[in-house]
Design a protein around this motif. Structure first.
Motif: not given
Lengths: 196, 234
Positions: A31, A34, A37, A72, A74-75, A78, A150, A155-157, A160, A163-164, A166, B9, B11-12, B14-15, B18, B20, B49-50
């Motif tokens: 991770f 990510a 970034r 998770s 990742f969540t 992040y 976000l 501009g995420h819905t 989205e 989903q990012v 979870d 996007k 962010a997704l 990235e998930r 990973s 995930a 990049d990773s």
């Protein structure tokens, strides 16, 4: 080192890694890029992004085994990275009023928005919007702050965002609505006379 | 949407990168990837990049930093008393006439932003509308803090967390709070209060007390330390 040696590999001064250190290494490899970034996209500073990345993983190691760890990795990573990066942004932020109205759209409006260019996709505008949101999210929890960034800056819905992170879309919408209510009051204090 | 536009996007992605994503979400995303060359290209950029990041910044230094902190968690319990004892001694010798005296377990210092830096606000200083203040709150341990003020007109404001109703999390190693407040036009004497506790606490009692003109240290709940400083705004 002879085959019969029991010394740890890597030399006489090397220490055997603990299971936690092994976990950290594996988490970082999976991770770390990510997280970095994410930190870089928010702080726009290479040195700060590296600091935030390390701090994020160290903070994550402290929440392992707590109820927070049920989400998770990742969540959680992040959210921590977003929180810490925005904290850095907040320290240098001045209110610009660029963020715009903090309104949460319904699903139909979001579908229409997906077809159009979203706001805050430009460089300077996005930076200013993030700075404004940084000031408005002071004291908010990591999950609320991440959802707000976000949605209102990137501009995420709601789908989205869900989903990012979870989460369910309903949870995201509820968090955004409550945050928007608190933030609108704060924004009045930050820019007296301006309409939110 | 044009052929060159991306549909997923970052962010997704990235998930996904990973590993995930839940199986159903992964399947949906892979269907989109199969049809979207720009998104596949972006995924490869992220993948490259990773790889570069891990070469330039391998996990070793992070793990070393983590392990260096590890022995502290296994020190004998009585060693944890040493910093607390040191702090209590510090409380005893600090000059009482200093308005920034450490009382109990919290101290408050105001800093006024000046150019790219800042200057400590000395006792008795006069500030002006438009001055930007930051707050340095020192406490002996992590916990929760809040900073409130009562201005010359009796208006009470929660400065940190700004407009909040509950104290914000606090780390003793980071005494300079992220809040930066621009002073408004109201002139007169203003008192700023710092509150600290090891446990979370609400701020309604503090706002109510200040609104009524009461001293916070007289009404603070058990476990909440209070410090305050004042300044004149002209």
């Amino acid at each position: 080192m002879s085959p019969e040696s029991t010394a740890p590999r890597g030399g006489p001064t090397a220490r055997a890694a603990s299971p936690a250190s092994d976990d950290l290494t594996a988490l970082y490899r999976r991770f770390g890029p990510a997280v970095h970034r994410r930190a870089l996209s928010l702080t726009r500073d290479a040195e700060e992004a590296l600091d935030v990345t390390q701090d994020t993983f160290l903070a994550y190691m402290k929440v392992r085994g707590t109820p927070r760890d049920e989400a998770s990795p990742f969540t959680v990573l992040y959210q921590i990275a977003t929180y810490r990066a925005v904290d850095r942004v907040r320290r240098r932020a001045r209110w610009s009023g660029s963020l715009g109205p903090l309104s949460v759209e319904d699903e139909d409006a979001e579908d229409r928005r997906q077809e159009a260019a979203t706001s805050h996709t430009g460089g300077l505008e996005r930076v200013e919007a993030l700075q404004d949101l940084a000031l408005l999210t002071q004291g908010e929890d990591e999950d609320v702050l991440t959802v707000a960034v976000l949605y209102f800056v990137e501009g995420h819905t709601t789908e989205e965002v869900a989903q990012v992170l979870d989460m369910s879309r309903k949870t995201v919408s509820r968090m955004l609505a409550r945050f928007a209510e608190r933030a609108q009051k704060r924004s009045l204090r930050l820019s007296p006379g301006a309409t939110p | 949407m044009s052929a060159g536009e991306r549909r997923i996007k970052d962010a997704l992605l990235e998930r996904y990168l990973s590993d995930a994503l839940a199986p159903e979400a992964r399947g949906q995303l892979e269907s989109v990837l199969a049809e979207s060359a720009p998104d596949r290209a972006r995924l490869e950029e992220l993948r490259a990049d990773s790889a570069a990041f891990l070469v330039q910044h391998p996990p070793g230094p992070l793990v070393a930093r983590y392990e260096a902190a590890e022995p502290a968690r296994r020190r004998p319990w009585w060693l944890l008393l040493v910093p607390a004892l040191a702090a209590s001694v510090l409380v005893g010798v600090w000059p009482r006439e200093n308005p920034y005296t450490v009382k109990g377990t919290v101290s408050l210092v105001l800093h006024r932003k000046a150019g790219d830096g800042s200057a400590r606000v000395e006792p008795g200083a006069t500030l002006a509308p438009g001055d930007v203040l930051q707050f340095e709150v020192k406490a002996a341990e992590d916990g929760y803090v809040a900073v409130l003020s009562r201005d010359g007109q009796g208006t009470v404001t929660v400065y940190h967390p700004f407009g909040g109703t509950e104290a914000a999390r606090y780390q003793a190693t980071r005494p300079m709070l992220p809040a930066a407040i621009e002073l408004d036009e109201v002139r007169g004497h203003e008192e700023v209060y710092a509150l600290h506790s090891r446990e979370p606490f609400a701020l309604d009692w503090a706002v109510a007390a200040l609104t009524e003109g009461k001293r916070l240290d007289a009404v603070a709940p058990r476990g909440v330390a209070v410090e305050h400083v004042g300044f004149d705004k002209r």
